[in-house]
Enzyme design. Structure first.
Site, PDB file in Angstrom:
ATOM      1  N   GLY A  16       0.837  -1.207   0.000  1.00  0.00           N
ATOM      2  CA  GLY A  16       0.000   0.000   0.000  1.00  0.00           C
ATOM      3  C   GLY A  16       0.866   1.249   0.000  1.00  0.00           C
ATOM      4  O   GLY A  16       1.824   1.331   0.768  1.00  0.00           O
ATOM      5  N   ARG A  77       1.033  -5.034  -5.167  1.00  0.00           N
ATOM      6  CA  ARG A  77       1.138  -6.201  -4.275  1.00  0.00           C
ATOM      7  C   ARG A  77       1.355  -7.382  -5.203  1.00  0.00           C
ATOM      8  O   ARG A  77       0.435  -7.777  -5.919  1.00  0.00           O
ATOM      9  CB  ARG A  77      -0.140  -6.372  -3.459  1.00  0.00           C
ATOM     10  N   ASP A 108       4.939  -4.707   6.204  1.00  0.00           N
ATOM     11  CA  ASP A 108       5.470  -6.009   6.625  1.00  0.00           C
ATOM     12  C   ASP A 108       5.572  -7.024   5.482  1.00  0.00           C
ATOM     13  O   ASP A 108       6.576  -7.732   5.366  1.00  0.00           O
ATOM     14  CB  ASP A 108       4.708  -6.580   7.832  1.00  0.00           C
ATOM     15  N   THR A 131       4.303   2.454   5.713  1.00  0.00           N
ATOM     16  CA  THR A 131       2.909   1.996   5.805  1.00  0.00           C
ATOM     17  C   THR A 131       2.149   2.918   6.749  1.00  0.00           C
ATOM     18  O   THR A 131       2.700   3.344   7.771  1.00  0.00           O
ATOM     19  CB  THR A 131       2.813   0.545   6.326  1.00  0.00           C
ATOM     20  N   ASP A 133      -0.108   1.969   8.605  1.00  0.00           N
ATOM     21  CA  ASP A 133      -0.575   1.169   9.744  1.00  0.00           C
ATOM     22  C   ASP A 133       0.301   1.298  11.004  1.00  0.00           C
ATOM     23  O   ASP A 133      -0.140   0.979  12.101  1.00  0.00           O
ATOM     24  CB  ASP A 133      -0.645  -0.323   9.369  1.00  0.00           C
ATOM     25  N   ASP A 135       2.668  -0.595  11.960  1.00  0.00           N
ATOM     26  CA  ASP A 135       2.741  -1.890  12.644  1.00  0.00           C
ATOM     27  C   ASP A 135       4.068  -2.625  12.418  1.00  0.00           C
ATOM     28  O   ASP A 135       4.096  -3.854  12.430  1.00  0.00           O
ATOM     29  CB  ASP A 135       1.558  -2.778  12.222  1.00  0.00           C
ATOM     30  N   ARG A 177      -5.848  -2.501   9.242  1.00  0.00           N
ATOM     31  CA  ARG A 177      -5.890  -3.961   9.162  1.00  0.00           C
ATOM     32  C   ARG A 177      -5.841  -4.627  10.535  1.00  0.00           C
ATOM     33  O   ARG A 177      -6.826  -4.595  11.246  1.00  0.00           O
ATOM     34  CB  ARG A 177      -4.767  -4.470   8.266  1.00  0.00           C
TER      35      ARG A 177
HETATM   36  O1  F6P Z   1      -1.411  -1.781   4.759  1.00  0.00           O
HETATM   37  C1  F6P Z   1      -1.872  -0.527   4.444  1.00  0.00           C
HETATM   38  C2  F6P Z   1      -3.339  -0.529   4.168  1.00  0.00           C
HETATM   39  O2  F6P Z   1      -3.730   0.795   3.915  1.00  0.00           O
HETATM   40  C3  F6P Z   1      -4.206  -1.156   5.278  1.00  0.00           C
HETATM   41  O3  F6P Z   1      -4.446  -0.276   6.338  1.00  0.00           O
HETATM   42  C4  F6P Z   1      -5.430  -1.539   4.500  1.00  0.00           C
HETATM   43  O4  F6P Z   1      -6.108  -2.602   5.109  1.00  0.00           O
HETATM   44  C5  F6P Z   1      -4.886  -1.975   3.189  1.00  0.00           C
HETATM   45  O5  F6P Z   1      -3.653  -1.300   3.022  1.00  0.00           O
HETATM   46  C6  F6P Z   1      -5.772  -1.703   1.998  1.00  0.00           C
HETATM   47  O6  F6P Z   1      -5.157  -2.208   0.862  1.00  0.00           O
HETATM   48  P1  F6P Z   1      -5.661  -1.974  -0.631  1.00  0.00           P
HETATM   49  O7  F6P Z   1      -5.273  -0.582  -1.033  1.00  0.00           O
HETATM   50  O8  F6P Z   1      -4.921  -3.004  -1.417  1.00  0.00           O
HETATM   51  O9  F6P Z   1      -7.134  -2.138  -0.630  1.00  0.00           O
END
Ligand code: F6P
Length: 328
Positions: A16, A77, A108, A131, A133, A135, A177
Site C-alpha cells: 500500500g 502487491r 510487513d 505503511t 498502519d 505496525d 488492518r
Molecule cells: O497496509 C496498508 C493498508 O492501507 C491497510 O491499512 C489496509 O487494510 C490496506 O492497506 C488496503 O489495501 P488496498 O489498497 O490493497 O485495498
C-alpha cells in the site's frame, strides 16, 4: 567515453502506498548520489523488478516530490514474487542491471519479501518502514502514519459537526488492518468517545462498555472510531448491533477508506522519510545488510528483518486509559 565504475543501488516501493514514500525515494537517491553511488528506480514494486521495469534516477528526477503523496515509482502487491520462480526473475533483473543493493520501502509483506530474496540469493537488502498502519516493530513511527492520522482527525472534526447537530452515534471506520494505532490515536486526538481496536479483544464486549460508560450517561452524540477488521465486519457490524440492541439511538456509519492514504505528507513524515533514507545509505556504507532502518527514541536504529516483521509491535495500553478517562 568515461567508464562508469559506480555501484548501483536499486530502490522500489511496494504494498500500500503511504504519504512520505516520495520523500524517502528522494532521500535515498540524493544521499546515494552524494556518496558516489548510482541509483536505479524500479517501477511497480516487485512486479516491476520481475518484469525489468528499471530506470536510472538522477537528482533532478526526484526534484519537487518531497511534498507529494503516493509514490512516483508506483507500487503493487505482487503475487508472482511470492513464488520461487518470481524471485528468480527478480534476481536476474538485479544482476542484469548491475544493482548491488536493493532498498525496499513498504510494510510487513514487502519487507518479508525482501527478507526472502536475501535468504535465497546473495542480495543486500535494506528496508524502510513505509505503511500508514505503523505496525512494524523496532521503529517508533512508520512513513505515512502521521499523515494518515492527521487526515483522520480532520475528517472526524467534520463528522462531529453533523453528529452533534443530529444527536447521533457515528461509527467511523479507519484503516489499520490488524493494528489499532490509527484508531486509538485518532480517537484521542479528535476527542472521540471510544475506539474499538484489535489489540483490546481480551474483554468481552467493547461496544457494551462504551454504551454503559459514556453515551447513556451524559451525551447526546458520540463518535466511535473502529479499526477495520474483516473478521468483525468493522463499523457496519457495530452500527447494526446498536440498531438491534439499542433502537432508541440514531446511528450512522462513515468509512473513511482510501482517502486516508493520500495527500501531501506532514512535516513529521517528510523529516522521518528523509532521515530514514539517509540512514539507509549510511547503513549500506557501514556494511549492514538485511535490516530495516528505524527511528527509536529519536535515534536511527537497524532492526533485523526477522524482528521487524515477526515481532508484534505492542500498542501502549496506557493510551486506552487516556482515552477512557478523557471521554467521560
Ligand atoms: O497496509 C496498508 C493498508 O492501507 C491497510 O491499512 C489496509 O487494510 C490496506 O492497506 C488496503 O489495501 P488496498 O489498497 O490493497 O485495498
Amino acid at each position: 567515453m568515461e567508464e562508469d565504475n559506480r555501484k548501483y543501488i536499486g530502490i522500489l516501493t511496494s504494498g500500500g502506498d503511504a504519504s512520505g514514500m516520495n520523500a524517502a525515494i528522494r532521500a535515498v537517491t540524493r544521499s546515494a548520489i552524494y556518496n558516489g553511488f548510482g541509483v536505479k528506480g524500479i517501477y511497480r514494486g516487485y512486479e516491476g523488478l520481475i518484469a525489468g521495469e528499471v530506470k536510472e534516477l538522477t537528482t533532478q528526477d526526484v526534484s519537487g516530490i518531497i511534498c507529494r503523496g503516493g509514490t512516483i515509482l508506483k507500487t503493487a502487491r505482487s503475487q508472482e514474487f511470492t513464488t520461487p520462480e518470481g524471485r528468480r526473475k527478480a534476481y536476474e533483473t538485479l544482476q542484469r542491471e548491475h544493482i548491488s543493493a536493493l532498498v525496499v520501502i513498504g510494510g510487513d509483506g514487502s519487507l518479508a519479501g525482501a527478507r526472502q530474496l536475501a535468504d535465497e540469493y546473495d542480495v543486500v537488502c535494506i528496508g524502510l518502514p513505509g505503511t500508514i498502519d505503523n505496525d512494524l516493530y523496532g521503529t517508533d513511527s512508520t512513513i505515512g502514519y502521521d499523515t494518515a492520522l492527521n487526515t483522520i482527525v480532520e475528517c472526524v472534526d467534520k463528522i462531529r459537526d453533523t453528529a452533534t447537530s443530529h444527536d447521533r452515534i457515528f461509527f467511523v471506520e479507519v484503516m489499520g488492518r490488524d493494528a489499532g494505532f490509527l484508531a486509538q490515536n485518532s480517537a484521542i486526538a479528535s476527542g472521540a468517545e471510544a475506539a474499538i481496536i484489535p489489540e483490546d479483544r481480551t474483554d468481552a464486549d467493547q461496544l457494551e462498555q462504551f454504551i454503559s460508560r459514556g453515551f447513556r450517561k451524559s451525551k447526546n452524540s458520540s463518535i466511535v472510531i473502529v479499526s477495520e477488521s474483516p473478521k468483525d465486519g468493522g463499523a457496519m457490524h457495530y452500527a447494526e448491533r446498536v440498531r438491534r440492541e439499542y433502537p432508541q439511538y440514531e446511528v450512522r456509519v462513515s468509512i473513511l477508506g482510501h482517502l486516508q492514504r493520500g495527500g501531501s505528507p506532514s512535516a513529521y513524515d517528510r523529516i522521518l522519510a528523509s532521515r530514514l533514507g539517509v540512514g539507509a545509505i549510511e547503513a549500506l556504507m557501514d556494511g549492514q545488510r538485511n535490516v530495516m532502518i528505524g527511528i527509536h527514541n529519536d535515534e536511527v536504529v537497524y532492526v533485523p528483518f526477522a524482528q521487524a516483521i515477526k515481532d508484534d509491535k505492542p500498542l501502549d495500553k496506557s493510551l486506552i486509559r487516556v482515552l477512557n478517562e478523557l471521554s467521560i
